[in-house]
Design a protein around this motif. Structure first.
Motif, PDB file in Angstrom:
ATOM      1  N   ARG A   1       0.811  -1.213   0.000  1.00 14.00           N
ATOM      2  CA  ARG A   1       0.000   0.000   0.000  1.00 14.00           C
ATOM      3  C   ARG A   1       0.849   1.270   0.000  1.00 14.00           C
ATOM      4  O   ARG A   1       0.358   2.330  -0.331  1.00 14.00           O
ATOM      5  CB  ARG A   1      -0.945   0.020   1.199  1.00 14.00           C
ATOM      6  N   GLN A   2       2.146   1.149   0.346  1.00 12.61           N
ATOM      7  CA  GLN A   2       2.993   2.341   0.473  1.00 12.61           C
ATOM      8  C   GLN A   2       3.767   2.584  -0.829  1.00 12.61           C
ATOM      9  O   GLN A   2       4.970   2.375  -0.914  1.00 12.61           O
ATOM     10  CB  GLN A   2       3.944   2.187   1.662  1.00 12.61           C
ATOM     11  N   TYR A   3       3.047   3.048  -1.843  1.00  6.65           N
ATOM     12  CA  TYR A   3       3.627   3.219  -3.169  1.00  6.65           C
ATOM     13  C   TYR A   3       4.223   4.625  -3.307  1.00  6.65           C
ATOM     14  O   TYR A   3       3.576   5.614  -2.988  1.00  6.65           O
ATOM     15  CB  TYR A   3       2.584   2.950  -4.244  1.00  6.65           C
ATOM     16  N   ASP A   4       5.449   4.688  -3.826  1.00  3.02           N
ATOM     17  CA  ASP A   4       6.224   5.924  -3.880  1.00  3.02           C
ATOM     18  C   ASP A   4       6.855   6.073  -5.252  1.00  3.02           C
ATOM     19  O   ASP A   4       7.023   5.106  -6.007  1.00  3.02           O
ATOM     20  CB  ASP A   4       7.314   5.868  -2.796  1.00  3.02           C
ATOM     21  N   TYR A   5       7.241   7.301  -5.590  1.00  2.00           N
ATOM     22  CA  TYR A   5       7.896   7.652  -6.854  1.00  2.00           C
ATOM     23  C   TYR A   5       9.362   7.981  -6.582  1.00  2.00           C
ATOM     24  O   TYR A   5       9.740   8.313  -5.452  1.00  2.00           O
ATOM     25  CB  TYR A   5       7.215   8.874  -7.477  1.00  2.00           C
ATOM     26  N   GLU A   6      10.192   7.930  -7.620  1.00  2.00           N
ATOM     27  CA  GLU A   6      11.595   8.352  -7.526  1.00  2.00           C
ATOM     28  C   GLU A   6      12.084   8.754  -8.913  1.00  2.00           C
ATOM     29  O   GLU A   6      12.354   7.890  -9.752  1.00  2.00           O
ATOM     30  CB  GLU A   6      12.500   7.238  -6.980  1.00  2.00           C
ATOM     31  N   VAL A   7      12.218  10.049  -9.186  1.00  2.00           N
ATOM     32  CA  VAL A   7      12.811  10.475 -10.452  1.00  2.00           C
ATOM     33  C   VAL A   7      14.305  10.161 -10.413  1.00  2.00           C
ATOM     34  O   VAL A   7      14.978  10.375  -9.402  1.00  2.00           O
ATOM     35  CB  VAL A   7      12.573  11.968 -10.719  1.00  2.00           C
ATOM     36  N   GLU A   8      14.825   9.622 -11.521  1.00  2.00           N
ATOM     37  CA  GLU A   8      16.241   9.250 -11.560  1.00  2.00           C
ATOM     38  C   GLU A   8      16.827   9.469 -12.955  1.00  2.00           C
ATOM     39  O   GLU A   8      16.126   9.364 -13.966  1.00  2.00           O
ATOM     40  CB  GLU A   8      16.436   7.785 -11.160  1.00  2.00           C
ATOM     41  N   LEU A   9      18.116   9.748 -12.982  1.00  2.60           N
ATOM     42  CA  LEU A   9      18.901   9.725 -14.215  1.00  2.60           C
ATOM     43  C   LEU A   9      19.352   8.293 -14.450  1.00  2.60           C
ATOM     44  O   LEU A   9      20.020   7.693 -13.592  1.00  2.60           O
ATOM     45  CB  LEU A   9      20.126  10.633 -14.089  1.00  2.60           C
ATOM     46  N   ALA A  10      18.969   7.730 -15.600  1.00  2.00           N
ATOM     47  CA  ALA A  10      19.403   6.382 -15.964  1.00  2.00           C
ATOM     48  C   ALA A  10      20.529   6.468 -16.993  1.00  2.00           C
ATOM     49  O   ALA A  10      20.485   7.279 -17.925  1.00  2.00           O
ATOM     50  CB  ALA A  10      18.246   5.570 -16.531  1.00  2.00           C
ATOM     51  N   VAL A  11      21.524   5.629 -16.810  1.00  2.00           N
ATOM     52  CA  VAL A  11      22.696   5.565 -17.680  1.00  2.00           C
ATOM     53  C   VAL A  11      22.643   4.248 -18.451  1.00  2.00           C
ATOM     54  O   VAL A  11      22.386   3.198 -17.870  1.00  2.00           O
ATOM     55  CB  VAL A  11      23.994   5.629 -16.853  1.00  2.00           C
ATOM     56  N   VAL A  12      22.881   4.309 -19.752  1.00  5.51           N
ATOM     57  CA  VAL A  12      22.907   3.105 -20.583  1.00  5.51           C
ATOM     58  C   VAL A  12      24.326   2.902 -21.098  1.00  5.51           C
ATOM     59  O   VAL A  12      24.895   3.787 -21.759  1.00  5.51           O
ATOM     60  CB  VAL A  12      21.915   3.214 -21.755  1.00  5.51           C
ATOM     61  N   MET A  13      24.883   1.763 -20.781  1.00  2.00           N
ATOM     62  CA  MET A  13      26.260   1.481 -21.182  1.00  2.00           C
ATOM     63  C   MET A  13      26.356   1.203 -22.681  1.00  2.00           C
ATOM     64  O   MET A  13      25.466   0.584 -23.274  1.00  2.00           O
ATOM     65  CB  MET A  13      26.803   0.288 -20.396  1.00  2.00           C
ATOM     66  N   GLY A  14      27.455   1.653 -23.276  1.00  4.08           N
ATOM     67  CA  GLY A  14      27.672   1.445 -24.701  1.00  4.08           C
ATOM     68  C   GLY A  14      28.848   0.555 -25.023  1.00  4.08           C
ATOM     69  O   GLY A  14      28.987   0.095 -26.156  1.00  4.08           O
ATOM     70  N   ARG A  15      29.706   0.309 -24.005  1.00  2.75           N
ATOM     71  CA  ARG A  15      30.880  -0.533 -24.217  1.00  2.75           C
ATOM     72  C   ARG A  15      31.072  -1.456 -23.018  1.00  2.75           C
ATOM     73  O   ARG A  15      30.624  -1.146 -21.909  1.00  2.75           O
ATOM     74  CB  ARG A  15      32.146   0.331 -24.375  1.00  2.75           C
ATOM     75  N   ARG A  16      31.736  -2.566 -23.271  1.00  8.43           N
ATOM     76  CA  ARG A  16      32.059  -3.500 -22.194  1.00  8.43           C
ATOM     77  C   ARG A  16      33.047  -2.821 -21.248  1.00  8.43           C
ATOM     78  O   ARG A  16      34.066  -2.272 -21.677  1.00  8.43           O
ATOM     79  CB  ARG A  16      32.670  -4.774 -22.783  1.00  8.43           C
ATOM     80  N   ALA A  17      32.745  -2.843 -19.965  1.00  9.75           N
ATOM     81  CA  ALA A  17      33.556  -2.117 -18.983  1.00  9.75           C
ATOM     82  C   ALA A  17      33.961  -3.037 -17.845  1.00  9.75           C
ATOM     83  O   ALA A  17      33.116  -3.610 -17.157  1.00  9.75           O
ATOM     84  CB  ALA A  17      32.767  -0.927 -18.436  1.00  9.75           C
TER      85      ALA A  17
ATOM     86  N   ALA B   1      35.521   6.677 -17.327  1.00  8.69           N
ATOM     87  CA  ALA B   1      34.256   5.951 -17.226  1.00  8.69           C
ATOM     88  C   ALA B   1      33.183   6.474 -18.171  1.00  8.69           C
ATOM     89  O   ALA B   1      32.414   5.693 -18.760  1.00  8.69           O
ATOM     90  CB  ALA B   1      33.758   5.983 -15.787  1.00  8.69           C
ATOM     91  N   LEU B   2      33.077   7.787 -18.347  1.00  5.51           N
ATOM     92  CA  LEU B   2      32.009   8.335 -19.183  1.00  5.51           C
ATOM     93  C   LEU B   2      32.189   7.981 -20.654  1.00  5.51           C
ATOM     94  O   LEU B   2      31.219   8.049 -21.432  1.00  5.51           O
ATOM     95  CB  LEU B   2      31.933   9.856 -19.008  1.00  5.51           C
ATOM     96  N   GLU B   3      33.400   7.585 -21.053  1.00  3.12           N
ATOM     97  CA  GLU B   3      33.630   7.169 -22.430  1.00  3.12           C
ATOM     98  C   GLU B   3      32.922   5.857 -22.757  1.00  3.12           C
ATOM     99  O   GLU B   3      32.771   5.496 -23.925  1.00  3.12           O
ATOM    100  CB  GLU B   3      35.132   7.012 -22.690  1.00  3.12           C
ATOM    101  N   TYR B   4      32.461   5.150 -21.741  1.00  2.89           N
ATOM    102  CA  TYR B   4      31.799   3.862 -21.917  1.00  2.89           C
ATOM    103  C   TYR B   4      30.279   3.989 -21.976  1.00  2.89           C
ATOM    104  O   TYR B   4      29.575   2.993 -22.129  1.00  2.89           O
ATOM    105  CB  TYR B   4      32.199   2.908 -20.780  1.00  2.89           C
ATOM    106  N   VAL B   5      29.787   5.205 -21.850  1.00  2.00           N
ATOM    107  CA  VAL B   5      28.343   5.443 -21.817  1.00  2.00           C
ATOM    108  C   VAL B   5      27.804   5.628 -23.231  1.00  2.00           C
ATOM    109  O   VAL B   5      28.343   6.413 -24.016  1.00  2.00           O
ATOM    110  CB  VAL B   5      28.026   6.683 -20.959  1.00  2.00           C
ATOM    111  N   PHE B   6      26.718   4.921 -23.539  1.00  8.17           N
ATOM    112  CA  PHE B   6      26.033   5.134 -24.821  1.00  8.17           C
ATOM    113  C   PHE B   6      25.110   6.333 -24.742  1.00  8.17           C
ATOM    114  O   PHE B   6      25.064   7.170 -25.642  1.00  8.17           O
ATOM    115  CB  PHE B   6      25.226   3.889 -25.207  1.00  8.17           C
ATOM    116  N   GLY B   7      24.336   6.400 -23.651  1.00  5.78           N
ATOM    117  CA  GLY B   7      23.387   7.499 -23.538  1.00  5.78           C
ATOM    118  C   GLY B   7      22.693   7.520 -22.188  1.00  5.78           C
ATOM    119  O   GLY B   7      23.031   6.754 -21.272  1.00  5.78           O
ATOM    120  N   TYR B   8      21.715   8.401 -22.087  1.00  8.97           N
ATOM    121  CA  TYR B   8      21.023   8.650 -20.829  1.00  8.97           C
ATOM    122  C   TYR B   8      19.519   8.741 -21.085  1.00  8.97           C
ATOM    123  O   TYR B   8      19.082   9.128 -22.167  1.00  8.97           O
ATOM    124  CB  TYR B   8      21.483   9.970 -20.211  1.00  8.97           C
TER     125      TYR B   8
END
Length: 290
Positions: free
Chosen positions: A132-148, A156-163
């Motif tokens: 019954r205690q349902y809550d929200y959470e806005v977040e920045l999601a990171v999607v990896m673009g390379r094997r790390a 580290a940011l060179e391995y990110v595909f997008g957001y």
């Protein structure tokens, strides 16, 4: 480039598209019928070919006019439909830790969600009777673009595909039932993701993005990724020291203050509530609780 997934009305298949000023370009209609978002991420040459096609569309817009879709009429799919891993970071904003009455972590707090939790922009979110205690959470999601693996913070940011924008929906009574958060975090459709996946070259600084959340039009969260305890680069580096990150893996980087859990009087989400979350430059993600 602003990418998205949508459900093709003719086949019901999920196809990638590209947001442009003129409309949504259907990748399948311009010669990329077998391309999925996951394949696009894993194959840099596919992204290059797609970019060339977009440049041609700019040169010859009339030739692509028939392939433009109206965004308002689209049925969105999650920005990714089959990530290998969904990794979430808990208590990663200083003011959120304070409102939760918890100490600032000295190392990143990791937990996971599963693919069953993925949901799309404008998709109804079922609230089961088991909580019954349902809550929200806005977040920045990171999607990896390379094997790390064993990646330095400086690289580290060179391995990110997008957001993209994410809503880490939570059932707090299930989350806090035991010391493990998983049950309250990975209910069906409890991770709306989208509406767009924005390539990393369009995000100037992931540590200077505003985040906002509205419930039925009322602003509940308003912060900035500058308040993160562990930066995106630090999170990627830390995870990669312990296990390998693969292209298409998703990292949800935590939520700022303003969640219901931190309020003196808690009015939890219920059926009919509309929640909109937004990360600067990544688009608004809206869902109605059902």
């Amino acid at each position: 480039m602003k990418l998205l997934n949508f459900v093709a009305p003719d086949s019901g298949a999920v196809r990638p598209g590209i947001l442009t000023d003129a409309g949504i370009i259907d990748c399948g209609a311009i010669g990329f019928s077998s391309l999925s978002m996951e394949a696009l991420i894993a194959q840099p040459e596919a992204l290059s070919s797609l970019q060339r096609a977009i440049e041609q569309a700019i040169v010859d817009p009339a030739g692509f006019a028939l392939h433009l879709l109206d965004e308002a009429s689209l049925r969105f799919a999650p920005a990714l439909t089959n990530p290998g891993k969904i990794i979430c970071i808990g208590l990663n904003y200083r003011r959120h830790a304070a409102e939760s009455g918890l100490p600032v972590p000295t190392t990143p707090v990791l937990f996971s969600k599963f693919n069953n939790s993925l949901a799309a922009h404008r998709e109804p979110i079922p609230l089961p009777p088991t909580a019954r205690q349902y809550d929200y959470e806005v977040e920045l999601a990171v999607v990896m673009g390379r094997r790390a693996r064993n990646v330095a913070v400086e690289e580290a940011l060179e391995y990110v595909f997008g957001y993209c924008t994410a809503n880490d929906l939570s059932a707090r009574d299930l989350q806090t039932r035991t010391s493990q958060w998983l049950l309250g975090k990975t209910l069906d459709k409890f991770l709306p993701l989208g509406p767009y996946l924005v390539t990393a070259d369009e995000v100037r600084d992931p540590q200077n993005l505003s985040l906002q959340c509205w419930v039925n039009g009322e602003l509940r969260q308003h912060s900035n990724t500058a308040d993160m305890i562990f930066s995106v680069a630090e999170i990627i580096s830390y995870i990669s020291q312990h296990f390998t990150l693969e292209p298409g893996d998703v990292i949800c980087t935590g939520t700022p203050e303003g969640v219901i859990l931190g309020m003196p009087e808690k009015v939890w989400l219920r059926a009919g509530d509309e929640v909109t979350v937004e990360v600067e430059g990544l688009g608004q993600l809206t869902n109605v609780m059902a």
